[in-house]
Design an enzyme around this catalytic site. Structure first.
Site, PDB file in Angstrom:
ATOM      1  N   MET A  88       3.611  -5.394   7.966  1.00  0.00           N
ATOM      2  CA  MET A  88       4.525  -4.987   6.900  1.00  0.00           C
ATOM      3  C   MET A  88       4.057  -5.689   5.629  1.00  0.00           C
ATOM      4  O   MET A  88       3.999  -6.916   5.571  1.00  0.00           O
ATOM      5  CB  MET A  88       5.976  -5.363   7.227  1.00  0.00           C
ATOM      6  N   GLN A 148      -6.591  -4.136   9.056  1.00  0.00           N
ATOM      7  CA  GLN A 148      -6.195  -2.788   8.635  1.00  0.00           C
ATOM      8  C   GLN A 148      -6.797  -2.436   7.281  1.00  0.00           C
ATOM      9  O   GLN A 148      -6.687  -3.197   6.321  1.00  0.00           O
ATOM     10  CB  GLN A 148      -4.678  -2.658   8.558  1.00  0.00           C
ATOM     11  N   CYS A 178       1.167   4.804   4.943  1.00  0.00           N
ATOM     12  CA  CYS A 178       1.897   4.132   3.873  1.00  0.00           C
ATOM     13  C   CYS A 178       2.527   5.145   2.914  1.00  0.00           C
ATOM     14  O   CYS A 178       1.842   6.005   2.358  1.00  0.00           O
ATOM     15  CB  CYS A 178       0.974   3.205   3.096  1.00  0.00           C
ATOM     16  N   LYS A 219      -3.159   4.755  12.325  1.00  0.00           N
ATOM     17  CA  LYS A 219      -1.717   4.828  12.114  1.00  0.00           C
ATOM     18  C   LYS A 219      -1.402   6.023  11.227  1.00  0.00           C
ATOM     19  O   LYS A 219      -1.989   6.184  10.158  1.00  0.00           O
ATOM     20  CB  LYS A 219      -1.190   3.563  11.453  1.00  0.00           C
TER      21      LYS A 219
END
Length: 267
Positions: A88, A148, A178, A219
């Site tokens: 996060m 990431q 995102c 992701k």
């Protein structure tokens, strides 16, 4: 069973001091969970209630599965449940990763995203986001950390992935989820969900740039404004060489609402 036995692979969370990596067994379901059978030894499934005993840290829970799902699991042999500490931005930094992995129960961590444009970053940038690179990409508690990356161009994404993997990254995670407007305006994050072909090319470029033994994970969300491309997005990640897919089961425009359900994930 009252304790963990390495030969039989039986496990009781309350009495065992071991931390086995074998998480899941088939249960002939009775009141006190008698007759534990290791999943890999099951050949004849007739007469068995389809219940899985899942280990989460030191907690055990029972989860029903369909006949089809059970047959797939039997073919897999060892079905393991993994718990990942999600990144996060601005919250899950190296200090938080150290604190959470010290508590236990976490199998993998992911760094905050590193925004990739046209340049290859120097070592200090990767070490800022992932100081665990100095310790074989492991936290002090021994939990692997993925680096990431977020960006919209295959070549620089591949080049930066190659460099950080050479620095010792356990694996590379690609952020196509995102929802931040600033990120999306600069061709990063969820905006790539509009074009599964671009998602495929970026994943493929990173996969080719990273040694085969290092996982490349992806992701995504279910789509940008709607869910019409959900299947294509998942297929693009798989065909590009993604090791596994992490799904935030909302679209970009849904942000963090409505409440999640498992219906779309099952499809």
């Amino acid at each position: 069973p009252t304790q963990f036995n390495k030969k039989s692979k039986y496990f009781d969370a309350k009495s065992s001091k071991e931390k086995p990596r074998w998480h899941c067994v088939e249960v002939k379901f009775k009141k006190k969970f008698k007759n534990f059978i290791p999943l890999e030894e099951i050949k004849d499934t007739k007469g068995l209630e389809k219940m899985l005993l899942i280990k989460k840290g030191q907690r055990l829970s029972i989860q029903p599965v369909s006949k089809k799902e059970f047959e797939i699991l039997c073919k897999m042999g060892d079905y393991t449940l993994k718990i990942l500490l999600a990144h996060m931005e601005g919250v899950v930094d190296p200090i938080v990763r150290e604190l959470y992995t010290a508590i236990g129960g976490i199998d993998y961590c992911v760094t905050e995203f590193i925004r990739v444009t046209d340049n290859i970053y120097p070592d200090k940038v990767f070490l800022k986001y992932c100081p665990e690179l100095r310790t074989k990409s492991l936290t002090t508690s021994g939990v692997p950390v993925f680096v990431q990356l977020l960006g919209g161009k295959p070549e620089p994404m591949g080049a930066n992935a190659h460099k950080v993997s050479e620095m010792g990254a356990y694996g590379i995670d690609l952020n196509f989820g995102c929802p931040a407007k600033t990120v999306n305006r600069h061709d990063g994050g969820a905006t790539l969900l509009k074009s599964p072909d671009r998602l495929f090319k970026i994943t493929q470029a990173v996969r080719k740039a990273v040694p085969k033994e290092k996982p490349v994970t992806v992701k995504v969300r279910l789509g940008f404004s709607d869910k019409t491309l959900t299947k294509e997005i998942a297929q693009a990640a798989e065909e590009g060489g993604g090791h596994w897919l992490t799904v935030h089961a909302r679209t970009k425009e849904e942000a963090y609402r409505p409440r999640l359900t498992g219906n779309t994930l099952r499809k």
